[in-house]
Design an enzyme around this catalytic site. Structure first.
Site, short mmCIF file in Angstrom:
data_model
loop_
_atom_site.label_atom_id
_atom_site.label_comp_id
_atom_site.label_asym_id
_atom_site.label_seq_id
_atom_site.Cartn_x
_atom_site.Cartn_y
_atom_site.Cartn_z
N PRO A 179 -17.35 2.54 33.64
CA PRO A 179 -17.77 1.21 33.24
C PRO A 179 -19.19 0.90 33.73
O PRO A 179 -19.57 1.29 34.83
CB PRO A 179 -16.77 0.30 33.96
CG PRO A 179 -16.43 1.06 35.20
CD PRO A 179 -16.47 2.52 34.82
N ARG B 138 -21.27 -2.30 32.09
CA ARG B 138 -21.33 -3.75 31.86
C ARG B 138 -20.25 -4.52 32.62
O ARG B 138 -20.50 -5.57 33.19
CB ARG B 138 -21.14 -3.97 30.36
CG ARG B 138 -21.43 -5.35 29.86
CD ARG B 138 -20.97 -5.49 28.42
NE ARG B 138 -21.44 -4.45 27.54
CZ ARG B 138 -22.60 -4.47 26.88
NH1 ARG B 138 -23.40 -5.49 27.01
NH2 ARG B 138 -22.95 -3.48 26.08
N CYS C 215 -45.62 -11.76 21.98
CA CYS C 215 -46.11 -11.95 20.61
C CYS C 215 -45.24 -11.20 19.60
O CYS C 215 -45.68 -10.20 19.00
CB CYS C 215 -47.55 -11.52 20.53
SG CYS C 215 -48.57 -12.58 21.55
C1 LIG Z 1 -21.59 7.98 28.27
C2 LIG Z 1 -21.53 6.55 28.63
N1 LIG Z 1 -20.69 6.16 29.61
C3 LIG Z 1 -20.59 4.89 29.99
C4 LIG Z 1 -21.35 3.90 29.38
C5 LIG Z 1 -21.18 2.51 29.88
O1 LIG Z 1 -20.86 1.61 28.90
P1 LIG Z 1 -20.50 0.12 29.26
O2 LIG Z 1 -21.65 -0.47 29.97
O3 LIG Z 1 -20.27 -0.50 27.95
O4 LIG Z 1 -19.27 0.16 30.11
C6 LIG Z 1 -22.23 4.23 28.34
C7 LIG Z 1 -22.98 3.22 27.60
O5 LIG Z 1 -22.53 2.82 26.52
C8 LIG Z 1 -22.34 5.60 27.97
O6 LIG Z 1 -23.19 5.98 27.03
N1 LIG Z 2 -27.84 -1.50 26.07
C1 LIG Z 2 -26.70 -1.98 25.39
C2 LIG Z 2 -25.50 -1.13 25.50
C3 LIG Z 2 -25.74 0.31 25.24
C4 LIG Z 2 -24.93 1.09 26.16
C5 LIG Z 2 -25.50 2.41 26.46
N2 LIG Z 2 -24.80 3.49 25.85
C6 LIG Z 2 -26.44 -3.43 25.66
O1 LIG Z 2 -27.21 -4.09 26.24
O2 LIG Z 2 -25.49 -4.00 25.27
#
Ligand SMILES: Cc1ncc(COP(=O)(O)O)c(C=O)c1O
Ligand SMILES: N[C@@H](CCCC[NH3+])C(=O)O
Length: 413
Positions: free
Chosen positions: A274, A276, A342
């Site tokens: 995880p 996020r 911008c």
């Molecule tokens: C291989 C992999 N693992 C884990 C994550 C973590 O994803 P999240 O932040 O949605 O939990 C990502 C991003 O999407 C990813 O590319």
């Molecule tokens: N950067 C993205 C998610 C991508 C996760 C990376 N594989 C976001 O802000 O929601």
């Protein structure tokens, strides 16, 4: 659950008023809560109970050293996608032996660094990558531990920019080709299969896509074991969504139940990645109002944070809650909160009802701990924000605001 709340009409991070931080450090500034980070990590790891598992926090979500250090102290492993992220994990005191390495474009140098560091395993995303990993392993006289990242061709039902498990996506190895790839790997001297991996996307708010992917991947894991591959780890990726506005994603406990009911009988140690979920609600971006500006069509509030500091609204039309740091009574009006960059997409919050702020007042953009600072850029030659970590009534700057000199370091006029 997070530790940002109003006390006497002032938004606090734990026991610290955000206005005190903004006054001392300037704006824009990212502020993180230690208690929230710790709590999220514990809830996630405890969700899997006594089933053998390792939480490998996805460094890309927030790669700030202080955040990584805190999670390393909690016992977290790490999911990395570059040599730079490996270096950060090591600098923060994280254990390479609890770190997995994904990404479709690893270089030989990055592989070699990770292998000598003693990484847990590589998540291999193509046959050519496996050939290179084999060469890197042989050069070091080792067998590089790997899992194949399989693309289960499942719709994660999330924003199309952050969906990774469809067959049109660049990620992973097609489901149908995976068995043959493990068979080929068995004849190589520089690699050793230790697991199977999948990750279908990010900000997933229902259990159905996870169930669909995991039942396929669990079946494949058993098939590979039956063919004599000594697999030990089933990496289920990350992607569990959080609440930005009205989403009601599964709780970590529900997610873990779904996962274990789909793949718990494989006997594998579950790796969960995880990003996020751990950091998203543990951070806010504090910004100051520069100007109010009214046109025939819109009321704008121009703030000192822009899309370079928080890219998600411009990139995905993402919604971040907008909270005044000091609450005031008054008539609400509809505003667009925009940054100084911008670009027409530099809108941090669109058509929100607020009490029209005065110049100099502060806003917090909520749920900005994930993919905020780690995706910040210096576009328009704007130094990136400072970062602050709050712990109870104490706080400290964990990254200084970038200077203009930092912006042109390495340049030769
Ligand atoms: C291989 C992999 N693992 C884990 C994550 C973590 O994803 P999240 O932040 O949605 O939990 C990502 C991003 O999407 C990813 O590319
Ligand atoms: N950067 C993205 C998610 C991508 C996760 C990376 N594989 C976001 O802000 O929601």
């Amino acid at each position: 659950m997070n530790h940002f709340s109003y006390r006497k009409r002032v938004l606090h991070a734990e026991e610290v008023p955000l206005s005190a931080i903004a006054d001392a450090v300037g704006t824009p500034v990212y502020v993180y809560s230690t208690a929230t980070l710790r709590r999220h990590f514990r809830v996630v790891t405890e969700a899997f109970g006594s089933h053998p598992h390792l939480v490998c926090y996805a460094v890309k979500a927030n790669s700030t050293l202080a955040v990584l250090r805190l999670l390393a102290q909690e016992g977290s492993g790490f999911d990395i996608v570059s040599g730079g992220e490996l270096a950060r994990v090591k600098a923060a005191g994280g254990e390479p032996g609890k770190t997995v390495f994904a990404g479709v474009g690893k270089t030989a140098d990055e592989m070699a660094q990770a292998l000598s560091a003693g990484i847990l395993f590589f998540n291999v995303e193509s046959p050519e990558e496996l050939d290179l990993l084999d060469a890197v392993g042989r050069a070091q006289g080792k067998r590089a531990p790997f899992a194949v990242r399989v693309n289960p061709n499942v719709d994660a039902r999330t924003h199309r920019h952050i969906s990774t498990g469809l067959k049109t996506s660049k990620f992973g190895v097609p489901f149908e080709e995976t068995v043959a790839l493990y068979a080929r790997a068995k004849r190589m001297k520089g690699v050793q299969a230790v697991g199977l991996d999948c990750h279908i996307g990010s900000q997933i708010t229902r259990t159905a896509p996870f169930k669909a992917a995991l039942s396929k991947v669990g079946g494949l894991y058993k098939e590979l074991k039956a063919q004599g591959h000594a697999l030990q780890y089933l990496d289920v990726g990350g992607g569990l969504g959080i609440t930005y506005t009205e989403e009601t994603p599964p709780t970590p406990a529900e997610y873990a139940r779904t996962t274990l009911s789909a793949v718990g009988d494989t006997g594998a140690t579950i790796i969960f990645e995880p990003g996020r979920l751990v950091v998203g609600n543990a951070g806010v971006l504090v910004t100051r109002v520069l100007f109010r500006k009214k046109t025939a069509a819109r009321q704008f509030v121009v703030v000192d944070a822009g899309m370079n500091d928080l890219m998600r609204p411009a990139l995905y039309d993402a919604h971040h809650g907008l909270q005044p740091v000091v609450q005031r009574r008054g008539q609400e009006v509809e505003v667009d909160v925009v940054g100084p960059v911008c670009e027409s997409t530099d809108v941090l919050a669109r058509q929100r009802k607020v009490v029209l702020p005065k110049q100099g007042e502060l806003y917090a953009l909520m749920t900005a701990g994930a993919y905020g600072m780690s995706m910040a850029s210096t576009y328009n030659s704007r130094p990136r924000p400072a970062e602050v970590l709050v712990d109870g009534a104490a706080w400290r700057v964990v990254r200084e605001r970038e200077s203009v000199e930092d912006l042109w370091r390495g340049e030769r006029p």
